[in-house]
Design a protein around this motif. Sequence first.
Motif, PDB file in Angstrom:
ATOM      1  N   ASP A  86      42.919  48.857  48.978  1.00  0.00           N
ATOM      2  CA  ASP A  86      43.265  47.661  48.992  1.00  0.00           C
ATOM      3  C   ASP A  86      44.173  47.421  50.200  1.00  0.00           C
ATOM      4  OD1 ASP A  86      43.498  45.007  48.508  1.00  0.00           O
ATOM      5  OD2 ASP A  86      44.493  45.253  46.718  1.00  0.00           O
ATOM      6  N   ASP A  87      43.737  47.345  51.483  1.00  0.00           N
ATOM      7  CA  ASP A  87      42.418  47.158  51.706  1.00  0.00           C
ATOM      8  C   ASP A  87      42.244  47.846  53.250  1.00  0.00           C
ATOM      9  OD1 ASP A  87      39.933  45.504  52.198  1.00  0.00           O
ATOM     10  OD2 ASP A  87      40.893  44.326  53.452  1.00  0.00           O
TER      11      ASP A  87
ATOM     12  N   GLU B 252      47.687  38.605  52.088  1.00  0.00           N
ATOM     13  CA  GLU B 252      46.718  38.496  50.946  1.00  0.00           C
ATOM     14  C   GLU B 252      47.296  38.930  49.574  1.00  0.00           C
ATOM     15  OE1 GLU B 252      43.663  39.289  47.970  1.00  0.00           O
ATOM     16  OE2 GLU B 252      45.123  40.657  48.529  1.00  0.00           O
ATOM     17  N   GLU B 253      48.309  39.890  49.522  1.00  0.00           N
ATOM     18  CA  GLU B 253      49.012  39.967  48.400  1.00  0.00           C
ATOM     19  C   GLU B 253      50.213  39.193  47.961  1.00  0.00           C
ATOM     20  OE1 GLU B 253      47.531  42.207  46.796  1.00  0.00           O
ATOM     21  OE2 GLU B 253      46.761  43.515  48.005  1.00  0.00           O
TER      22      GLU B 253
ATOM     23  N   GLU C 160      36.946  41.509  51.596  1.00  0.00           N
ATOM     24  CA  GLU C 160      37.721  42.363  51.853  1.00  0.00           C
ATOM     25  C   GLU C 160      37.136  43.781  51.065  1.00  0.00           C
ATOM     26  OE1 GLU C 160      41.001  43.213  49.727  1.00  0.00           O
ATOM     27  OE2 GLU C 160      41.057  41.446  48.661  1.00  0.00           O
ATOM     28  N   GLN C 161      36.757  43.564  49.824  1.00  0.00           N
ATOM     29  CA  GLN C 161      36.471  45.080  49.084  1.00  0.00           C
ATOM     30  C   GLN C 161      35.885  44.799  48.078  1.00  0.00           C
ATOM     31  OE1 GLN C 161      39.434  46.478  46.367  1.00  0.00           O
ATOM     32  NE2 GLN C 161      40.995  44.867  46.808  1.00  0.00           N
TER      33      GLN C 161
ATOM     34  N   HIS D  29      42.660  41.964  54.666  1.00  0.00           N
ATOM     35  CA  HIS D  29      44.026  42.030  54.921  1.00  0.00           C
ATOM     36  C   HIS D  29      44.546  43.293  55.209  1.00  0.00           C
ATOM     37  CE1 HIS D  29      45.023  43.353  50.845  1.00  0.00           C
ATOM     38  NE2 HIS D  29      43.775  42.988  50.641  1.00  0.00           N
TER      39      HIS D  29
HETATM   40 ZN   LIG Z   1      42.860  43.057  48.544  1.00  0.00          ZN
END
Ligand SMILES: [Zn+2]
Length: 455
Positions: free
Chosen positions: A121-122, A155-156, A182-183, A88
């Motif tokens: 992030d990210d 995403e957030e 993603e992470q 994201h």
């Molecule tokens: Zn993230």
Amino acid sequence: MSRQAEQIRKFEEDRLIQAYFEKLKVLIGKKSIFAQQIGLLDVATYLTEIFEEAGAEVILDDSYAAPFVMATFISPVPDAKTIIFYHHYDTVPADDDQIWTGQPFEVSIRDGYIYGRGVDDDKGHIIARLSAVQKYQAVHEFLPVNIIFIIEGAEESASVDLDKYLKKYQARLTGADLLVWEQGARNVLGQLEIAGGNKGIVTFDMAVKSADLDIHSSYGGVIDSASWYLMAALQSMRDRDGCILVDGIYEKIQEPNERELALVEEFALITSKSVTDLYGLTLPPLVADRKTFLKRLFFEPSLTIEGFSTGYLGQGVKTIIPAQATAKLEVRLVPGLEPHDVLDKIRKHLVTYGFEKVEVTFTLGEMSYRSDMSEPAIINVIELAKRLTPEGVAVLPTSPGTGPMHTVFHALGVPIAGFGLGNANSRDHAGDENVSIADYYSHIELVEELIASYE
Ligand SMILES: [Zn+2]
């Protein structure tokens, strides 16, 4: 030379990595915050340029809430497998209440660490992985595996409309060998965590209105109050050991298999003592024994009161029987539990136990996803990571937190592995978000090896 120093030296001397690091600086400099509707199309467009320049076939789609970027590197190998990187480009804000040593939207480097909003992030993960693809291509004639980056922009904010984009491109994305989350981060021991899932959640409000107005408390012996009524209702839903008393919930949960239990027992570092020390807990833990603690934390649902409000809480005294009481609650979900179904069971419970006056309102729901990490593509990741990480790896079938893994797995059915370049103190969403240069470079090497493992 220490390994850290060695990795930093390689990072500094690698011209390709440096060129992409410049792009990361630009990317972090461009705010992209879904909640404030800032910079989404701008950043999606910038990513489109970067990926096109790198030779990918890129689709920039803004049909739904936040523009979606899909960048595909095609392998000329017939029947080549496919790896998907899910990402994201949106970040959380960096508001005034957060303390940053430098400017949050300007990359700064101090003592071997890179700082900036989104560096972990990210956005940092996007650029590190793209760098790995380019590094591989620089020394090999062609990719042995198709690589698709899917990059959403919400995403957030609970991944608004991600399901719609995934549905739209489902045909291109299903059947992949592996989806890299993603992470990911290293734990406090420096072990590289490889995660296979997350818990789900359902949040809801419970409210009681017992009268048109607050009443003189001289009636306390003859009139019931919203406060007592709601407290009793809440009391009926959980016992003092933290077990949920609502019928039909535990019966539905998918029990962890032996491998899942064994992974958590081997690799989870958290204990009731470490949580007690971390938060200065003054109440005894609900479960102390390590095995039960881990099972509860990773594999069982929990019912939590997030907030409770009723009556007079101002200065001095006000002798009233409150007419209203409200509470905010959540249930953390594990596989087998569905948000709306859990809420229906709670409603039914309240009626059965005589609390039909409690009004229950759904606020938010997300399903859980868990994997026992036994898929060949995931075993491959674990083996590569073990080989490249002197500190070792920590493989966990799920995290106790919540995220959109289920949405992605449900739409694509691809095995998911979460691992990345973060550290135990990367401070995602907080001030001074950071990653270490050594971890950043090590992640690039690991992704390069992952690509090579498909040769
Ligand atoms: Zn993230």
